[in-house]
Scaffold this active site. Sequence first.
Site, PDB file in Angstrom:
ATOM      1  N   ALA A 198      -0.099 -33.924  25.951  1.00  0.00           N
ATOM      2  CA  ALA A 198      -1.052 -32.856  25.658  1.00  0.00           C
ATOM      3  C   ALA A 198      -0.546 -31.833  25.112  1.00  0.00           C
ATOM      4  O   ALA A 198      -1.242 -30.900  24.594  1.00  0.00           O
ATOM      5  CB  ALA A 198      -1.811 -32.565  26.956  1.00  0.00           C
ATOM      6  N   GLY A 247      -1.616 -28.066  23.800  1.00  0.00           N
ATOM      7  CA  GLY A 247      -2.835 -27.840  24.563  1.00  0.00           C
ATOM      8  C   GLY A 247      -4.099 -27.928  23.697  1.00  0.00           C
ATOM      9  O   GLY A 247      -5.193 -27.626  24.271  1.00  0.00           O
ATOM     10  N   GLU A 260       2.486 -33.454  30.077  1.00  0.00           N
ATOM     11  CA  GLU A 260       3.409 -33.651  29.143  1.00  0.00           C
ATOM     12  C   GLU A 260       4.830 -33.894  29.807  1.00  0.00           C
ATOM     13  O   GLU A 260       5.047 -33.247  30.735  1.00  0.00           O
ATOM     14  CB  GLU A 260       3.535 -32.374  28.497  1.00  0.00           C
ATOM     15  N   CYS A 299      -0.850 -37.780  13.969  1.00  0.00           N
ATOM     16  CA  CYS A 299      -1.001 -36.869  12.776  1.00  0.00           C
ATOM     17  C   CYS A 299      -0.015 -37.580  11.311  1.00  0.00           C
ATOM     18  O   CYS A 299       0.471 -36.726  11.042  1.00  0.00           O
ATOM     19  CB  CYS A 299      -0.339 -35.334  12.995  1.00  0.00           C
TER      20      CYS A 299
END
Length: 410
Positions: free
Chosen positions: A120, A123, A143, A246
């Site tokens: 995470a 955030g 995390e 990503c």
Amino acid sequence: MIQTGLPQDFVRLMHEHYDAATANALCHALDATEPDVSIRLNPRKLSTDEVLAYRPELEPVPWCPAAFFLPFRPAFTFDPLLHAGAYYVQEAASMYVAEVLHKYLLEGNDAPLLALDLCAAPGGKSTLVQSLLPEGSLLVSNEPIPKRAQVLKENMEKWMNGQTMKAPRCMVTQKYPAEFGILTGSVDLLLTDVPCSGEGMFRKDERARQEWSLEAVVACQQRQRDILQDIWHVLKPGGLLVYSTCTFNRYEDEENACWICQELGGELLMERHFLPGRDRGEGFYVAAIRNNLPSSPSSAVGRKEGEDCPALFGCRLTGSSILYDSFDMPGFHPPHVELSYNEALQYLRREALRVEAPRGPVTLCYRGLELGPGNGVGNRINNLYPDAWRIRTTYTTPFSLLGMDGGRLQ
């Protein structure tokens, strides 16, 4: 192929995975354009109408409610509203998770949900999900890496600070995937924004270009599969996995989504790539995958009358790995002391405050939103803002999303 400062193996890979026009546009965008700046509001603290009254020039992000593109990157550090958790600076493409959740989980469903955001930090997706979950839900933001977990804790605590007890509960944990055995078969929503080769960071981080290699892509693909294999068991039958990276390459994206369906029992509902040069936003891939194991009425997504409330699962997640729990907010609410813009920056720098206040514990606020605690001693306030969170730079470039004191725009 176009000439570019990107790794040549990456350029070749993009031409293998996409048509020439798309690959060329992507490489040009990564090499020669600047990324957009975007923010997402905390709807429990700041309304869209309130923001547009001060910033009518802001352009909405089409796929996410209460989110906007900014025409430039301001000095966010010096906006007390950011520190109050009134908004979050988040890359627009990653906000597409809101569209996915609305379509495949939340539409027509107001039953409390148990959600786990596995990777995470810092955030962005956790603050987004917490804003969307129904009342009575529990979000576990996790995390495993200690430094990143502290950043996650800070951002989630600021986001949750001042919210009522009716808001979805949030816990921040520091665990590895295999340590979530207590949640086996109980999670309605599992988000896995897994560690990846970082191709979506090429516009922002020169080091991401330098560290990228075909070998790293293959290693990341295997690591991602290991993570998914370790955590898949927490999804209840019919539960929803949101898998994201990503990156642009298909090894870490489409091939992994296919692997999840073939090896773990998932059903692919949708997938989407955001490609700079074609789409507005940074590199982002997202897939929605349903746990396709046989389900029964008692194991459908959401909770029925008589079932455990998701918040009760928080009682089972005990130990030193729990860094923050919004249910631990104190029952006592100290009086609020409103600060001006300059006073708010003094507070956020952890400087002394010469402000009249009641004696004893107080909560310092800016524009009615809580910044943090202090202790009134008459004509001044002892500053109790967490030292790890304070603004450390000594100069100021004034900015506030809602304008400066007296409504004057930056």
